[in-house]
Design a protein around this motif. Structure first.
Motif, PDB file in Angstrom:
ATOM      1  N   TRP A 250       0.865  -1.187   0.000  1.00 29.04           N
ATOM      2  CA  TRP A 250       0.000   0.000   0.000  1.00 29.04           C
ATOM      3  C   TRP A 250       0.899   1.234   0.000  1.00 29.04           C
ATOM      4  O   TRP A 250       1.387   1.631  -1.047  1.00 29.04           O
ATOM      5  CB  TRP A 250      -0.970  -0.010   1.196  1.00 29.04           C
ATOM      6  N   ASP A 322      -9.080  -7.836  -4.400  1.00 30.25           N
ATOM      7  CA  ASP A 322     -10.194  -7.104  -4.979  1.00 30.25           C
ATOM      8  C   ASP A 322     -11.149  -8.134  -5.583  1.00 30.25           C
ATOM      9  O   ASP A 322     -10.718  -9.082  -6.247  1.00 30.25           O
ATOM     10  CB  ASP A 322      -9.677  -6.170  -6.074  1.00 30.25           C
ATOM     11  N   PHE A 359     -13.063  -3.350  -1.800  1.00 28.48           N
ATOM     12  CA  PHE A 359     -13.843  -2.192  -2.231  1.00 28.48           C
ATOM     13  C   PHE A 359     -15.147  -2.580  -2.936  1.00 28.48           C
ATOM     14  O   PHE A 359     -15.500  -2.023  -3.975  1.00 28.48           O
ATOM     15  CB  PHE A 359     -12.988  -1.320  -3.142  1.00 28.48           C
ATOM     16  N   LYS A 503     -17.990   4.090  -2.360  1.00 33.00           N
ATOM     17  CA  LYS A 503     -16.725   4.822  -2.453  1.00 33.00           C
ATOM     18  C   LYS A 503     -15.790   4.026  -3.359  1.00 33.00           C
ATOM     19  O   LYS A 503     -16.052   2.887  -3.703  1.00 33.00           O
ATOM     20  CB  LYS A 503     -16.060   4.987  -1.076  1.00 33.00           C
ATOM     21  N   HIS A 504     -14.690   4.655  -3.704  1.00 26.96           N
ATOM     22  CA  HIS A 504     -13.567   3.977  -4.359  1.00 26.96           C
ATOM     23  C   HIS A 504     -13.871   3.494  -5.775  1.00 26.96           C
ATOM     24  O   HIS A 504     -13.265   2.529  -6.256  1.00 26.96           O
ATOM     25  CB  HIS A 504     -13.068   2.800  -3.506  1.00 26.96           C
ATOM     26  N   THR A 507     -10.990   3.147  -8.349  1.00 32.90           N
ATOM     27  CA  THR A 507     -10.109   1.977  -8.404  1.00 32.90           C
ATOM     28  C   THR A 507     -10.464   1.028  -9.538  1.00 32.90           C
ATOM     29  O   THR A 507      -9.701   0.107  -9.824  1.00 32.90           O
ATOM     30  CB  THR A 507     -10.134   1.209  -7.067  1.00 32.90           C
ATOM     31  N   ASP A 562      -5.040  -3.465  -2.689  1.00 31.03           N
ATOM     32  CA  ASP A 562      -4.409  -2.162  -2.909  1.00 31.03           C
ATOM     33  C   ASP A 562      -3.409  -2.195  -4.056  1.00 31.03           C
ATOM     34  O   ASP A 562      -2.749  -1.185  -4.309  1.00 31.03           O
ATOM     35  CB  ASP A 562      -3.711  -1.664  -1.636  1.00 31.03           C
ATOM     36  N   SER A 567      -4.171   1.506  -5.798  1.00 33.41           N
ATOM     37  CA  SER A 567      -4.155   2.462  -4.687  1.00 33.41           C
ATOM     38  C   SER A 567      -2.906   2.356  -3.828  1.00 33.41           C
ATOM     39  O   SER A 567      -2.967   2.545  -2.613  1.00 33.41           O
ATOM     40  CB  SER A 567      -5.407   2.269  -3.819  1.00 33.41           C
ATOM     41  N   TRP A 711      -8.416   6.340  -5.165  1.00 34.58           N
ATOM     42  CA  TRP A 711      -9.657   5.666  -4.803  1.00 34.58           C
ATOM     43  C   TRP A 711     -10.889   6.320  -5.422  1.00 34.58           C
ATOM     44  O   TRP A 711     -11.788   5.624  -5.893  1.00 34.58           O
ATOM     45  CB  TRP A 711      -9.801   5.649  -3.279  1.00 34.58           C
ATOM     46  N   ASP A 712     -10.931   7.628  -5.384  1.00 36.82           N
ATOM     47  CA  ASP A 712     -12.187   8.318  -5.704  1.00 36.82           C
ATOM     48  C   ASP A 712     -11.974   9.486  -6.655  1.00 36.82           C
ATOM     49  O   ASP A 712     -10.981  10.215  -6.532  1.00 36.82           O
ATOM     50  CB  ASP A 712     -12.832   8.849  -4.414  1.00 36.82           C
TER      51      ASP A 712
END
Length: 999
Positions: A250, A322, A359, A503-504, A507, A562, A567, A711-712
């Motif tokens: 990360w 993920d 996520f 959120k995110h 990604t 990540d 990210s 992320w966003d």
């Protein structure tokens, strides 16, 4: 006023707490500190190979990511005789103390968390020496990283290295005081319990005008009465387990994660010796594998605690991946390799999927879990939703096929619980399902960067076990908790479909090169396993099991939540891209070698090419080989010789293939372009319909301002258009059976070259793109307003598809504007539709009749050069009659991502074996049954064939084999036999079936 009096009394107690903490330790002598500094970690045997530095507090020893072996030397003074001695060590970084053999013994970190200050800033700095330490010689080695838990640089200087007295009575007083202060703050305002707590704290404070062990004992006697008061019958019982969520990469590189594991796990073992009730759990077999490889003695100690039952191995996947972007078969392998590791190493059968921090959760996961023997799932990430609160903490999660697992979200909404009274109060008050459940889970400790529980967590819990005013808490394994939750299962609500995180969404696009390689690796590994299975079916046992497993596991590592989502810091992606290139190259090399051997065994003469098709339907396509083009017909899951194919000559306009005058055309499609390069018309000649909404332009390459992070991106990005990519030049041509428009675009310093390709027989048009992207904080998207109206868009996910709304009628629909899809996204009416296909993109939007792909974005955190690089990607448009099921859109997606492969024998044919008897390994006769994988079984030379139903309907198919087989069995995803398979297979909607074929 009485209220004012209580407030003053409580504040006096709170003001006293820092003074108590400062009185716990009294330094009595300094340690001599020497360090050997290196840029990268070196083993214990080479600990003096770096640059030698003599250090005193305040002296600098390193820069960010530097490493060092520290040596601490001294003698414990006689002045501590009869008292508890400790060392206080803080190097402004992460430190791991080792024994005489270099094996990790305890981790020390200078600070706990900057992301949540309520977790407490002081880190782990205390090393116990005991009550008999006077006169003891100190000669201690430690492995250091010049970074904190979250990869930050904290000056690179030595802060302290002292021998100190620990006044145990004051230390105990500190935790008594802390717990009761928090309990008072979370007790009803006008209740008698709060009155008594505040008065006891106030009375104890009067004894502490001078803080020493005598006054501490007097104060503790006052507080003991409150700590001894027990709770009654509980409404909720909290199951607490120590945890240290460790991101495998990360804000730090993978190499530092390996050392984080050693620091964290050695600390756990040290604390287990001090606290007999302590139960800890950790997930991710990859992390255990690293401990086994790098720290074998530590690993043996971990195994002992696992056997004892105080250390729980958690999770059912190789890493915590993920689950939006990872492919279906990759998720199967995450479970297969993850569960097998824990079974083989520890004899543990994993029943819980442990994904606290990913996520979003694909709607196909419940089936994968149930068919792998996993009954439960734990996460907490849905608490991060921005607009809508997920309605449950305990619920049954139902996937697209109807499979269900029991899911729990810890009501504290964190995996970094401080284990404090506020934690228990929040769990009791916030538990959304407390009306039907009496059990909730708490994960305590410092995570993300590792570290895990410290003494503060364990001291608090020892006082809170059954304390009046708080729900009772018991330290136990998460599996024990889920067994209790199982007893309440009948009362829980069901939640169907994906668990979408609000959120995110960035990604789905960030770090596009990683995502490109991920898709290529997934498809290449599928191709290699099919090719090697052909060899196995031909009687040649040359299946590269060990190398394949190694490549698979490294691919799964880079699917960590990540890495694949994009990210992490720059170094993570520099290293992953280098490894991806090597793995991809090696996998393609193995495919070529394997197919060459199959061609040889199939009887091909030297120089005579063979075409291979790993998809389960016959394909009629044009392939190129050595400058010539051939029209081939290749059977499903099989091969055909080019010697039998039709040699194609250059086509003329009589064939219907045209390029020029702002037009591309074949016998199926006619595409007209505007002067700006956009598509003004896409006419489907076979259907007699215009696919693009009249008056609108398609393939418009729009650049938006994007001041988000990895992320966003801003939800209102459509309101911040930075401009369009401007067409600078274009050229039309007809070349080798293709009508081509090559367009050169520019925006700022960035360029994009796009070859828009229409093959002679094609019903799709491809956009082969190469971008040199140099923009910062920008996002590139392409949109297609189509002449189709539907309230739902069809999105391929792993082992099926989801229908998602194209409307924005509710807040839930508004929030889910950016959505994930794999090989296709499709908008269909009953009679007609248009699909977008992609070879490496995952972020899409579909609002009303506009289909949109997120192509590139370049945020500046945590990687300041994210995606400022050269990229390649392909997307395609497929207009079709009927809806997406009737048009078999999924096949177009697979064909785009799985081209036919041409190979020549490495030498003249010298063996026949089973060669002449088949050209198709396996066949199914239902158009909606897909064969996702053909591989060798893990524990035998049998073949495993994985199939699934793609359309969401009931299906029945026969399965035929081109080779003699002795037995066909149905197995689960762990390759355990379920029963013998009949001549026909019946599928429920989206059902996955796996077969074991004995040759």
């Amino acid at each position: 006023m009485p209220y004012e009096t209580k407030r003053i009394k409580l504040q006096k107690a709170k003001d006293l707490l820092p003074r108590i903490r400062e009185a716990i330790y009294q330094p009595v002598s300094s340690l001599k500190v020497t360090a050997w500094v290196t840029k990268e970690p070196v083993p214990y045997a080479e600990r003096t190979s770096g640059e030698l530095v003599e250090l005193t507090p305040g002296a600098k020893w390193g820069n960010l990511w530097d490493c060092a072996w520290f040596r601490f030397e001294g003698i414990v003074p006689e002045a501590v005789s009869g008292k508890k001695a400790v060392m206080l060590i803080d190097v402004n970084g992460e430190l791991c103390l080792v024994d005489k053999e270099g094996s990790p013994m305890q981790g020390l970190t200078n600070i706990n968390s900057e992301f949540d200050f309520s977790l407490g800033l002081p880190g782990k700095r205390v090393v116990d020496l005991g009550y008999e330490a006077a006169g003891q010689q100190i000669d201690l080695w430690a492995d250091a990283g010049c970074n904190d838990l979250f990869g930050r640089y904290r000056s690179g200087t030595l802060k302290e290295a002292d021998i100190a007295i620990c006044y145990e009575e004051i230390r105990q007083l500190y935790y008594d005081y802390e717990v009761l202060i928090e309990l008072a703050e979370h007790t009803p305002e006008n209740g008698a319990r709060r009155e008594r707590l505040i008065q006891s704290l106030y009375d104890a404070a009067h004894k502490l005008q001078v803080i020493n062990e005598e006054t501490a004992q007097q104060a503790r006697e006052i507080l003991a009465k409150e700590l001894a008061k027990k709770g009654g019958d509980p409404v909720v019982t909290v199951s607490a387990i120590g945890h240290a969520h460790i991101d495998l990469a990360w804000l730090w590189p993978i190499r530092e994660t390996i050392r984080k594991g050693a620091r964290t796990f050695s600390t756990v073992l040290t604390n287990m010796e001090k606290y007999p009730d302590y139960v800890f759990g950790a997930s991710q077999p990859q992390l255990y594998q690293w401990m086994k490889e790098y720290y074998p003695k530590l690993y043996d100690r971990i195994k002992e605690r696992i056997q004892e039952g105080r250390w729980e191995v958690q999770g059912a996947m190789w890493v915590e991946p993920d689950t939006n972007i990872s492919g279906g078969e990759a998720l199967v392998r995450q479970i297969l390799y993850g569960k097998r590791f824990f079974q083989q190493e520890f004899g543990q059968e994993m029943k819980v999927l442990w994904l606290p921090d990913v996520f979003g959760y694909a709607a196909s996961l419940p089936q994968l879990l149930r068919k792998s023997g996993v009954d439960y799932m734990m996460t907490q990430k849905l608490s991060w939703n921005v607009y809508n609160t997920h309605p449950h903490h305990s619920f049954e999660w139902e996937g697209i096929d109807g499979s269900k697992v029991l899911a729990h979200l810890p009501p504290e909404d964190t995996y970094n619980s401080p284990g404090a009274p506020r934690s228990l109060a929040k769990i009791e008050n916030s538990y959304l399902d407390r009306n039907v459940s009496e059990h909730a889970l708490m994960l305590f400790g410092i995570g993300d960067g590792g570290g895990g529980p410290g003494e503060e967590h364990l001291e608090r819990l020892s006082r809170e076990h059954n304390l009046l005013g708080l729900p009772p808490v018991v330290q136990e394994s998460s599996l024990s908790f889920f067994h209790k939750l199982e007893e309440e299962r009948a009362r829980f609500q069901t939640y169907r479909g994906e668990l979408y995180l609000e959120k995110h969404q960035g990604t789905l696009t960030s770090q596009a090169r990683n995502k490109w390689y991920n898709r290529k690796m997934e498809k290449s590994l599928r191709e290699l396993e099919f090719a090697a299975s052909l060899l196995l079916a031909m009687g040649e046992n040359a299946y590269p099991s060990e190398e394949l497993e190694g490549i698979w596991k490294e691919t799964l590592l880079y699917q960590f939540h990540d890495i694949l989502p994009g990210s992490s810091i720059t170094r993570v992606f520099e290293e992953s891209l280098e490894r991806y290139a090597a793995m991809h190259g090696r996998t393609r090399e193995l495919i070529a070698q394997t197919y060459a051997r199959v061609a040889e065994l199939a009887g091909a003469r030297e120089g005579q090419a063979v075409v291979f098709n790993s998809l389960p339907w016959e394909r009629e396509e044009v392939v190129e080989h050595k400058g010539s083009r051939y029209a081939v017909k290749v059977p499903a899951m099989g091969f055909a010789s080019l010697a039998e194919a039709e040699l194609r000559q250059e086509q003329t306009e009589q064939s219907g293939l045209r390029a020029g005058e702002q037009l591309l055309e074949n016998k199926n499609l006619r595409i007209r372009f505007g002067q700006d390069g956009s598509i003004e018309s896409l006419y489907d000649k076979a259907a007699g319909r215009e696919a693009i909404m009249p008056g609108h332009k398609a393939n418009v390459l729009t650049v938006y301002h994007d001041r988000g992070d990895a992320w966003d991106f801003p939800r209102d990005y459509r309101e911040t258009v930075a401009g369009l990519m401007k067409l600078e030049e274009s050229s039309f041509s007809v070349e080798q059976g293709q009508a081509v428009l090559e367009q050169h675009y520019r925006f700022g310093e960035s360029t994009l070259v796009q070859r828009i390709v229409l093959d002679e027989e094609a019903t799709t048009v491809r956009f082969e793109s190469k971008a040199d992207w140099k923009e910062s904080e920008k996002m590139l998207r392409v949109s297609f307003p189509v002449q189709v109206m539907s309230d739902h868009v069809n999105c391929e996910i792993q082992f099926g598809y989801l229908k998602r709304p194209t409307t924005r009628n509710t807040m839930i629909e508004f929030v889910r504007d950016e959505i994930c899809a794999h090989q296709y996204i499709d908008l269909s009416q009953p009679d007609y539709g248009v699909a977008l296909l992609s070879d490496s993109k995952y972020g899409y939007s579909a609002e009303r009749n506009v289909l949109d792909i997120n192509l590139l974005r370049s945020p500046s955190y945590p990687d300041p050069v994210a995606d400022r690089a050269e990229h390649q990607f392909v997307y395609a448009v497929y207009p079709h009659r009927g809806d997406f099921i009737q048009a078999e859109v999924y096949r177009k997606g697979y064909e785009l991502n799985t081209p036919l492969t041409v190979a020549e024998p490495s030498r003249a044919s010298s063996a026949a074996g089973r060669t002449a008897s088949f050209a198709s390994l396996v066949q199914v006769n239902h158009p909606h049954v897909m064969i996702e994988a053909v591989k060798k079984a893990e524990d035998s030379d049998d073949l495993i064939i994985r199939l699934y139903e793609v359309s969401g309907t009931f299906a029945e198919t026969s399965v035929g084999f081109g080779i003699p087989v002795s037995l066909v069995e149905e197995v689960d995803l762990m390759e355990n036999t379920i029963g013998e398979a009949g001549a026909k297979l019946s599928f429920q909607p989206f059902e996955i079936k796996s077969l074991r074929v004995k040759l």
